[in-house]
Structures are given as C-alpha cells and as structure tokens.
Write an enzyme that holds these catalytic residues in place. Structure first.
Site, PDB file in Angstrom:
ATOM      1  N   GLY A  46      78.233  21.364 106.487  1.00 17.43           N
ATOM      2  CA  GLY A  46      77.376  21.501 105.323  1.00 17.43           C
ATOM      3  C   GLY A  46      77.566  22.869 104.698  1.00 17.43           C
ATOM      4  O   GLY A  46      77.961  23.822 105.388  1.00 17.43           O
ATOM      5  N   GLN A  51      75.805  30.181  99.463  1.00 17.45           N
ATOM      6  CA  GLN A  51      76.755  30.717 100.451  1.00 17.45           C
ATOM      7  C   GLN A  51      78.094  31.108  99.822  1.00 17.45           C
ATOM      8  O   GLN A  51      78.869  31.841 100.420  1.00 17.45           O
ATOM      9  CB  GLN A  51      77.003  29.696 101.567  1.00 17.45           C
ATOM     10  CG  GLN A  51      75.774  29.454 102.441  1.00 17.45           C
ATOM     11  CD  GLN A  51      76.071  28.466 103.547  1.00 17.45           C
ATOM     12  OE1 GLN A  51      75.985  27.254 103.341  1.00 17.45           O
ATOM     13  NE2 GLN A  51      76.445  28.970 104.709  1.00 17.45           N
ATOM     14  N   CYS A  95      75.641  28.558 111.610  1.00 14.39           N
ATOM     15  CA  CYS A  95      75.748  28.614 110.154  1.00 14.39           C
ATOM     16  C   CYS A  95      76.995  29.407 109.797  1.00 14.39           C
ATOM     17  O   CYS A  95      77.279  30.432 110.401  1.00 14.39           O
ATOM     18  CB  CYS A  95      74.510  29.297 109.583  1.00 14.39           C
ATOM     19  SG  CYS A  95      74.553  29.510 107.796  1.00 14.39           S
ATOM     20  N   LEU A  96      77.734  28.928 108.799  1.00  9.62           N
ATOM     21  CA  LEU A  96      78.957  29.623 108.391  1.00  9.62           C
ATOM     22  C   LEU A  96      78.658  31.044 107.894  1.00  9.62           C
ATOM     23  O   LEU A  96      79.536  31.897 107.898  1.00  9.62           O
ATOM     24  CB  LEU A  96      79.670  28.826 107.292  1.00  9.62           C
ATOM     25  CG  LEU A  96      80.164  27.429 107.698  1.00  9.62           C
ATOM     26  CD1 LEU A  96      80.794  26.727 106.506  1.00  9.62           C
ATOM     27  CD2 LEU A  96      81.144  27.512 108.861  1.00  9.62           C
ATOM     28  N   HIS A 137      68.540  22.320 106.930  1.00 12.10           N
ATOM     29  CA  HIS A 137      69.228  23.616 107.021  1.00 12.10           C
ATOM     30  C   HIS A 137      69.813  24.012 105.658  1.00 12.10           C
ATOM     31  O   HIS A 137      69.643  25.154 105.208  1.00 12.10           O
ATOM     32  CB  HIS A 137      70.323  23.506 108.091  1.00 12.10           C
ATOM     33  CG  HIS A 137      71.199  24.712 108.245  1.00 12.10           C
ATOM     34  ND1 HIS A 137      71.282  25.422 109.426  1.00 12.10           N
ATOM     35  CD2 HIS A 137      72.058  25.324 107.385  1.00 12.10           C
ATOM     36  CE1 HIS A 137      72.136  26.433 109.263  1.00 12.10           C
ATOM     37  NE2 HIS A 137      72.633  26.388 108.039  1.00 12.10           N
ATOM     38  N   GLU A 138      70.473  23.065 104.993  1.00 10.19           N
ATOM     39  CA  GLU A 138      71.119  23.394 103.709  1.00 10.19           C
ATOM     40  C   GLU A 138      70.089  23.632 102.606  1.00 10.19           C
ATOM     41  O   GLU A 138      70.262  24.526 101.774  1.00 10.19           O
ATOM     42  CB  GLU A 138      72.088  22.277 103.288  1.00 10.19           C
ATOM     43  CG  GLU A 138      73.245  22.010 104.257  1.00 10.19           C
ATOM     44  CD  GLU A 138      73.994  23.244 104.709  1.00 10.19           C
ATOM     45  OE1 GLU A 138      74.085  24.212 103.931  1.00 10.19           O
ATOM     46  OE2 GLU A 138      74.479  23.260 105.853  1.00 10.19           O
ATOM     47  N   HIS A 141      68.750  27.036 102.675  1.00 12.61           N
ATOM     48  CA  HIS A 141      69.619  28.023 102.012  1.00 12.61           C
ATOM     49  C   HIS A 141      69.232  28.178 100.544  1.00 12.61           C
ATOM     50  O   HIS A 141      69.299  29.273  99.986  1.00 12.61           O
ATOM     51  CB  HIS A 141      71.088  27.576 102.059  1.00 12.61           C
ATOM     52  CG  HIS A 141      71.817  27.968 103.312  1.00 12.61           C
ATOM     53  ND1 HIS A 141      72.009  29.270 103.687  1.00 12.61           N
ATOM     54  CD2 HIS A 141      72.427  27.216 104.271  1.00 12.61           C
ATOM     55  CE1 HIS A 141      72.698  29.305 104.826  1.00 12.61           C
ATOM     56  NE2 HIS A 141      72.963  28.067 105.205  1.00 12.61           N
TER      57      HIS A 141
HETATM   58 NI    NI Z   1      74.038  27.474 106.930  1.00 16.94          NI
END
Ligand code: NI
Length: 184
Positions: A46, A51, A95-96, A137-138, A141
């Site tokens: 995701g 991000q 998370c990235l 989660h997304e 963000h």
């Molecule tokens: Ni994330």
C-alpha cells in the site's frame, strides 16, 4: 512510468492533513500510476500520496500480490473513507516511510470502505484482516498519522531515538567524505 522517491520519517510532509480530490485529472492518473509502480518496486502492499510528497487523498493498495509472481490486483482509491468498523485485530505493521521498524498495532478487524475510482465511479469494499488493516493504515497517512503514532509512547520514543541516531551517523559519514578538514 517513473518510480518516485518515498519520503521517510521524520519528514514533515508526512504529517500534513491531505486535501480531498475535487476532480480526477490526467495529472492525478499519472500520479496514481507512479504510485503503483513505486509500491511494487519497493516492494509494499500500500502507498498513500503524501508518502511521495503529494498532499491529496489518494491511496493505492494491493494486498494479494507477492514478489514471487502472483497476479497483481491493484486498487486505486480516490477520497477513501472508512464508513463502518467492527471488531479488533492486532497486526505486526511496517511502513515504507518508517525504515527498519515494525510493531504491533491494534485496529478494526473488519471495515467498509467507500471511495471513488479514477473514472469517478463510487467504490464500496468490505474488507477484513490484512486488507482492512492496510486500508486503515493508508487512510491514516492522509491524515498525517503514521503507525508509530498508534503504539505506546515508550516504544515510539525508542524508535525515534534510534532513527535520529542513524540519521546523525549518515550525516556525519557524508560530511566526513566531503569535508577536507577531516583527517583520517
Ligand atoms: Ni505506511
């Protein structure tokens, strides 16, 4: 389609509240494609627009693919919203944008998500387990919230201190390489 650099904690741009998308333009279609490309490249399941530095309410998700070549089923979701949630589940999340860290996070086990697709069509998805976790989660963000904002203060500060140390070391190494005053 270009892969875009993913912003890393503690980049302030990850803390912004993102604006709804009024109209899907070609620019947004391009961004969505870039985000998918970036997500598969990292790899991740995701990715949210902030991000990659864009403060708009757009996420991409694919919780079914694996690097071993399973088929891709990308979801591009415009202005996603959780309209109902049920139960609780604890998932070990990463998370990235949060390098080298994972932690247990408690979230709703089942959610209903409403959004638009890139053609402006309404989308409604009932999700559970990993997909439900990923949606929550997304969407976090988009509100400037990272999963480390949902763990204990102690755990969070341990991570933040570790991350700061790493960044300091990276900076020192860079300076060391370029600073002519440093004697080896
Ligand atoms: Ni994330």
């Amino acid at each position: 389609m270009p892969v875009r650099p993913v912003l890393l904690f503690p980049d302030a741009r990850l803390k912004r509240k993102c604006a709804p998308i009024a109209r899907v333009t070609d620019e947004i279609r391009t961004l969505a494609n870039d985000m998918l490309e970036t997500m598969y490249d990292e790899p991740g399941i995701g990715l949210a627009a902030p991000q990659v530095g864009e403060a708009i309410r757009l996420i991409v998700v694919d919780t079914t693919w694996t690097e071993e070549g399973a088929e891709r089923s990308p979801l591009v979701l415009v202005n996603p919203e959780i309209v109902s949630r049920e139960g609780a589940i604890t998932w070990h999340e990463g998370c990235l944008s949060v390098p080298d860290y994972q932690a247990d996070v408690e979230r709703a086990a089942r959610v209903r998500l409403c959004a638009r697709d890139l053609d402006g069509k309404a989308v409604e998805i009932d999700a559970e387990d990993l997909q439900a976790v990923c949606f929550q989660h997304e969407i976090d963000h988009l509100d400037g919230i990272l999963f480390i904002d949902r763990i204990s203060r102690l755990k969070r500060s341990l991570y933040v201190n570790k991350r700061k140390k790493e960044l300091r070391r990276e900076r020192e190494e860079e300076q060391g390489a370029h600073d002519p005053r440093v004697e080896l």
